[in-house]
Design a protein around this motif. Structure first.
Motif, mmCIF file in Angstrom:
data_model
loop_
_atom_site.group_PDB
_atom_site.id
_atom_site.type_symbol
_atom_site.label_atom_id
_atom_site.label_comp_id
_atom_site.label_asym_id
_atom_site.label_seq_id
_atom_site.Cartn_x
_atom_site.Cartn_y
_atom_site.Cartn_z
ATOM 1 N N UNK A 539 0.814 -1.328 -0.002
ATOM 2 C CA UNK A 539 -0.012 -0.089 0.123
ATOM 3 C C UNK A 539 0.831 1.302 -0.086
ATOM 4 N N UNK A 540 0.581 2.158 -0.922
ATOM 5 C CA UNK A 540 1.395 3.359 -0.938
ATOM 6 C C UNK A 540 1.404 4.041 -2.077
ATOM 7 N N UNK A 541 2.655 4.554 -2.543
ATOM 8 C CA UNK A 541 2.597 5.292 -3.796
ATOM 9 C C UNK A 541 3.946 5.237 -4.546
ATOM 10 N N UNK A 542 4.076 5.510 -5.711
ATOM 11 C CA UNK A 542 5.410 5.608 -6.568
ATOM 12 C C UNK A 542 5.592 6.692 -7.246
ATOM 13 N N UNK A 543 6.533 7.515 -7.408
ATOM 14 C CA UNK A 543 6.953 8.498 -8.525
ATOM 15 C C UNK A 543 7.968 8.363 -9.267
ATOM 16 N N UNK A 544 8.003 8.458 -10.563
ATOM 17 C CA UNK A 544 9.128 7.977 -11.308
ATOM 18 C C UNK A 544 9.188 9.083 -12.524
ATOM 19 N N UNK A 558 13.057 6.318 -9.489
ATOM 20 C CA UNK A 558 11.758 6.199 -8.846
ATOM 21 C C UNK A 558 11.971 6.388 -7.286
ATOM 22 N N UNK A 559 10.799 6.777 -6.891
ATOM 23 C CA UNK A 559 10.746 7.173 -5.317
ATOM 24 C C UNK A 559 9.484 6.238 -4.924
ATOM 25 N N UNK A 594 8.184 1.165 4.461
ATOM 26 C CA UNK A 594 9.631 1.225 3.797
ATOM 27 C C UNK A 594 9.458 2.466 2.793
ATOM 28 N N UNK A 595 10.573 3.126 2.860
ATOM 29 C CA UNK A 595 10.739 4.084 1.863
ATOM 30 C C UNK A 595 12.043 3.855 1.019
ATOM 31 N N UNK A 596 12.153 4.273 -0.114
ATOM 32 C CA UNK A 596 13.478 3.705 -0.930
ATOM 33 C C UNK A 596 13.404 4.584 -2.345
ATOM 34 N N UNK A 597 14.618 4.770 -2.890
ATOM 35 C CA UNK A 597 14.741 5.182 -4.296
ATOM 36 C C UNK A 597 15.458 4.334 -5.006
ATOM 37 N N UNK A 598 15.169 4.213 -6.448
ATOM 38 C CA UNK A 598 15.440 3.349 -7.261
ATOM 39 C C UNK A 598 16.118 4.353 -8.511
#
Length: 787
Positions: A539-544, A558-559, A594-598
C-alpha cells in the motif's frame, strides 16, 4: 448488297428471326427454343428438319462453357446481314483472314461442318460455332456476317483476325528478377492447352433416336482447347513458336500483375515491341522510387515522416519496403497513423497494357495508368469478428500508401486516443481466483509536445470453494479486499523524457515477475497448485521519471513509499488438480513502512523510438523495455542495472538501511533463420536486505530443474543460462549459486530440452544435476518469456 449502317440493328433482328425459324424442331420434338413462329415462306420441309437434327453433333452438357478466363465479349462482333428481298437461310460457312491456321484445322477445332457441306445451319448451330470461335483464345476478332447473292444461297462468312504469332521472345531491363520468373505468367494460358494434336482426344457422342429406335455415332465435338503445337509456349526450358493464346496484351497484363501483386514490385511497368516477323522484346522496369510526398500533416511533420520512413529515391520499391517503412513510421511517430485503405479507394490508380500499331506492322505495348472510377459512397457500419482480428495481428503495414506514377504518396493523420483494456485472470495461493481488468488510455498530441497516459487496474478475490485462513476470519476478510492501482504519466519528446508520473496502489504484489510470467503463474496456480511466486500486500505510492536520450538507452529514477504486510495461503487450495495437497506456501515479509529510491540504466539494441516503456506493475527486478519478439531474425543485446537504496523494518524489527544492486543481460545470436543461441547472465547483491528482497534461486526460470526457491535467504546470487534452438527444438543449461550465511551454496547445474511452438510458447523439461537427480524431469508448458 450490304445494308447501310443505319439499318444494322433492323437487319440483325431479321437475321436472327430467320435463323431461329430454321431451328424449329419437328412437331414431336418438344417445346421450341425460339420465341418467334415460323413463316411458311422460310420453313424447311419437315423431312429436312429431321435430317438436319440427326446430322450435326451434339456435345456434352456444359461443353460450351469455357473454364478459362477467356471472354468473347471483346472479340466477337455483331452479326451483319444482307437482305436481297428474301428470307435468310445460310447453307454454307466460309472463314476468311486465316494466316497461320488452315481452314480444316479451325473447322475441326470448333466442330464446324466441312466446306463442301451445303445443308442449312440452324440458329443454335450458328450461335454455338461463333461462341466456340471466340473462346478458343486464338483470335483477336471474330466478325460474322451473312452474304446473300442474287442467284446463290445465303452464306455465313466469318472474318477471323488471329492473335499475334511469336517467333522469339526476349526480356530486357531486369535487375533483381530473372526471366525464368516471368515466363509462367506470359504463357500461363498456353500451359492449359491440350497436349494432343488435332487428331487425338476427340469427344464422340452416341445418340439414340426415340421414335425410330436407332442407335448411331454422330460426328465428334471439337477439342475443348487448341492443341499445344499451335501455340507459343515454354516447353522443356526452351521457347516454341506459335500463336499467342488469349492475345499479347492480356499476356503482358498478367506479367504486370505478377510483378506488382505477386512479387511486390509496386512501381513496375512493362513495355514490349513485336516486329512483323514475330520477334517480341519485353522490357521490364522493376520500378525506382522518384519521390515521396506526405499528406495530412504540416511541412515540418511531413519531414519527420519521410525521415522515419527511410525510403530513398532511386531504390527499387517493393511491397515489403512499404510495409516495413509504415511500421517504422508508426513505431517512431506513434502519435500518427496511416489512413485506412478503405478511405483511399478513390485515390488509388489502376494500370493496364495498351496496344499501338505502326504502318509497317510493328506493334508497341506500354503500361498506362488510369484513375479508378470513383465509387458512390454510402454511410454504413461494419462489425467484423474473426480469428485473425481477435487472436492475431492484422497486416495493415502498407495502408496509407498510394502511387502517382513513380511518386509515393503517404497519407497519415493524427492518432485518436487509444484505449487498451485487458483481462487480469489473477489466481494465486493468497487470493484464490481474483478476476479483474487493467486499462490504459493514451491521449496523443498531434504536434508531438505532450502525450498523456492514464492507467489503472483492479482485481477482486472471490469467495469460492470455502477458502479461508484457518483460525483467522479477520485475516481471511482482509485478503479478500479489492486490489486497486491507478496512475498518470506524460511523455515530453522534446526533452527526451519518456515517463514523468506517479501511481497509487493498494494491492497484492510480488517481486518474482522476473522468474515466471503473470499468465504462467496464474495458470499453474489454478491447474496444479504451483504458482511459483511469493506475494505480499503493498500500500502506498510511486513517483518516477524516465529519460531516454537514444533509441536503445534509457535512465530512470523512482521514489517509493510503501507499507508492506505478510499474507497466508488459503486452505483448501482452489486448483483443478492437487487440491488435496497442502496449500502452496507463501513466504513471510518484514512488515511495516518502507521508503526507497531506485535508479536504473537500461539498453535494448532492438528497441525503436516508439517502443512503449514502463508498466503499471513495475519492479526493480524487471526491465522497462518490452522484450524484442524477433530474437531469431537479428542479433539483439539487452540488459539493465538497478540500484535500490532504502530504509525499513529489518530482521530485528527496527528500521535499518539497505541497498540492492541487480544486473540482468541477455544476448540473442541467430545462426540462420531457424537456428539461434540465447545467452543470459543475472547477478544480484545487497546488504541488510528485508526478507522480501533477499535472493533465491530454483524453479522456472531461475535454475530450472530445481524446486521453487530451493536456495533462498541470500544477499547475493549469480545465474547463467544458455539455450541453443534449432527449428522447434532446443536444449538449455542453467548454472547458479546463492551466497547466504557468509558462504556460497556451490554451483548448481540444471539441463533440459524444449519444443517451441512459437518464440514465446514452448514446452520445457528440465533435470537437476546433483545427488538428488531423478529420472523424471520437471516439465512445464510456458506461454511467456520473462527475459
Amino acid at each position: 448488297m450490304l445494308l447501310p449502317p443505319s439499318m444494322n440493328r433492323l437487319a440483325l433482328a431479321l437475321c436472327f428471326v430467320s435463323l431461329a425459324a430454321l431451328g424449329q424442331p419437328s412437331p414431336d420434338a418438344g417445346t421450341s427454343d425460339a420465341s418467334v413462329a415460323l413463316s411458311p415462306s422460310t420453313a424447311p420441309p419437315e423431312g429436312e428438319a429431321a435430317s438436319e437434327d440427326l446430322s450435326y453433333p451434339t456435345c456434352p452438357e456444359g461443353f460450351d462453357k469455357d473454364d478459362d478466363d477467356l471472354s468473347d465479349s471483346t472479340v466477337l462482333g455483331a452479326l451483319q446481314v444482307e437482305v436481297d428481298g428474301r428470307g435468310l437461310t445460310p447453307t454454307g460457312l466460309e472463314f476468311r483472314g486465316l494466316q497461320r491456321l488452315t481452314d480444316p484445322q479451325v473447322r475441326k477445332l470448333v466442330g464446324a461442318p466441312p466446306a463442301e457441306d451445303s445443308r442449312p445451319l440452324t440458329a443454335t448451330q450458328v450461335q454455338s460455332l461463333l461462341h466456340r470461335l471466340a473462346r478458343t483464345g486464338l483470335f483477336a476478332r471474330v466478325e460474322p456476317r451473312v452474304r446473300v447473292s442474287d442467284q446463290g444461297p445465303a452464306l455465313l462468312e466469318v472474318t477471323l483476325q488471329e492473335n499475334p504469332t511469336l517467333t522469339s521472345v526476349e526480356f530486357e531491363g531486369l535487375q533483381d528478377l530473372r526471366p525464368d520468373e516471368l515466363w509462367g505468367a506470359l504463357f500461363e494460358l498456353s500451359s492449359l492447352a491440350s497436349d494432343a494434336d488435332d487428331t487425338e482426344d476427340e469427344v464422340t457422342t452416341l445418340r439414340v433416336h426415340k421414335r425410330h429406335g436407332t442407335l448411331r455415332v454422330v460426328s465428334p465435338c471439337p477439342a475443348p482447347r487448341p492443341p499445344r503445337p499451335w501455340l507459343a509456349r515454354r516447353e522443356e526450358g526452351a521457347f516454341r513458336p506459335g500463336i499467342m493464346l488469349g492475345g499479347l496484351d492480356a499476356a503482358l497484363d498478367r506479367v504486370l500483375k505478377t510483378l506488382r501483386e505477386d512479387d511486390g514490385y509496386l512501381l513496375a511497368t512493362v513495355s514490349a515491341t513485336l516486329s512483323p516477323e514475330g520477334r517480341l522484346v519485353v522490357t521490364v522496369d522493376e520500378g525506382q522510387l522518384e519521390s515521396v510526398e506526405v499528406r495530412g500533416v504540416d511541412d515540418a511533420m511531413a519531414t519527420r515522416v519521410r525521415e522515419a520512413l527511410g525510403l530513398e529515391p532511386g531504390d527499387v520499391f517493393l511491397r515489403s519496403d512499404a510495409r516495413r517503412a509504415m511500421e517504422r513510421m508508426e513505431s517512431r511517430l506513434p502519435f500518427l497513423r496511416a489512413v485506412d485503405s478503405e478511405d483511399l479507394q478513390d485515390e488509388r490508380t489502376t494500370v493496364r497494357i495498351v496496344e499501338e500499331h505502326e504502318a509497317d506492322g510493328t506493334r508497341h505495348y506500354r503500361t498506362k495508368e488510369e484513375p479508378r472510377r470513383k465509387s458512390r459512397r454510402h454511410e454504413r457500419v461494419e462489425f467484423e469478428v474473426g480469428w485473425s482480428r481477435m487472436f492475431g495481428e492484422v497486416d495493415a503495414g502498407s495502408d496509407g500508401l498510394t502511387l502517382e506514377g513513380k511518386k509515393l504518396i503517404v497519407h497519415v493523420r493524427p492518432r485518436p486516443p487509444d484505449l487498451d483494456v485487458d483481462l487480469l485472470p489473477v489466481h494465486t495461493q493468497v487470493t484464490g481466483f481474483a478476476p479483474g481488468l487493467s486499462a490504459s488510455l493514451r491521449i496523443f498530441d498531434s504536434r508531438d509536445r505532450v502525450h498523456t497516459t492514464l492507467e489503472g487496474a483492479f482485481f477482486i478475490p472471490l469467495r469460492l470453494g470455502g477458502q479461508r485462513i484457518p483460525g483467522d476470519p479477520e485475516g481471511t476478510s482482509n485478503q479478500r479486499h479489492v486490489n486497486l492501482l491507478g496512475g498518470a504519466k506524460v511523455q515530453l519528446p522534446a526533452l527526451g523524457i519518456e515517463e514523468l508520473g506517479a501511481q497509487v496502489h493498494d494491492f497484492i504484489d510480488t517481486l518474482d515477475r522476473w522468474r515466471l510470467g503473470d499468465f504462467d503463474s496464474y495458470f499453474y496456480s489454478f491447474l496444479i497448485n504451483r504458482p511459483d511466486r511469493d506475494y505480499f500486500r503493498r500500500q502506498g505510492f510511486t513517483a518516477f521519471a524516465t529519460w531516454r536520450w537514444a533509441e536503445s538507452w534509457l535512465a530512470g529514477v523512482e521514489v517509493r513509499g510503501d507499507t508492506m504486510s505478510s499474507l497466508q495461503s488459503f486452505t483448501p487450495p482452489l486448483s483443478l488438480f492437487r487440491n488435496d495437497d497442502p496449500p502452496f506456501p507463501n513466504a513471510p515479509v518484514n512488515e511495516g513502512r518502507f521508503r526507497s529510491a531506485v535508479v536504473r540504466l537500461e539498453y535494448s539494441g532492438a528497441a525503436e523510438r516508439g517502443t512503449r516503456v514502463g508498466s503499471l506493475f513495475r519492479t526493480p527486478e524487471t526491465s522497462l523495455f518490452e522484450r524484442h519478439k524477433n530474437w531469431k531474425r537479428e542479433p539483439a543485446l539487452r540488459g539493465f542495472v538497478t540500484l535500490e537504496v532504502g530504509e525499513g523494518p529489518g530482521a530485528g524489527g527496527a528500521d535499518a538501511r539497505f541497498w540492492k544492486l541487480v544486473g540482468d543481460v541477455a544476448l540473442d545470436v541467430p545462426m540462420n533463420w531457424h537456428t539461434g543461441l540465447n545467452l543470459r547472465l543475472r547477478a544480484a547483491m545487497g546488504h541488510d536486505l528485508p526478507l522480501q528482497k533477499q535472493e533465491a534461486l530454483g524453479g522456472w526460470t531461475a535454475l530450472r530443474g530445481f524446486g521453487f526457491k530451493e536456495f533462498r535467504g541470500g544477499d547475493s546470487s549469480v545465474l547463467a543460462s544458455a539455450e541453443y534452438r534449432w527449428h522447434g527444438l532446443g536444449i538449455f543449461a542453467d548454472l547458479g549459486a546463492v551466497h547466504a550465511a557468509n558462504a556460497w551454496s556451490g554451483a548448481q547445474l540444471g539441463l533440459g530440452g524444449s519444443f517451441h511452438f512459437s518464440d514465446a510458447v514452448r514446452f520445457e523439461a528440465a533435470w537437476r544435476i546433483d545427488e538428488k537427480a531423478q529420472l523424471t524431469p520437471e516439465a512445464r508448458l510456458l506461454f511467456n518469456r520473462t527475459f
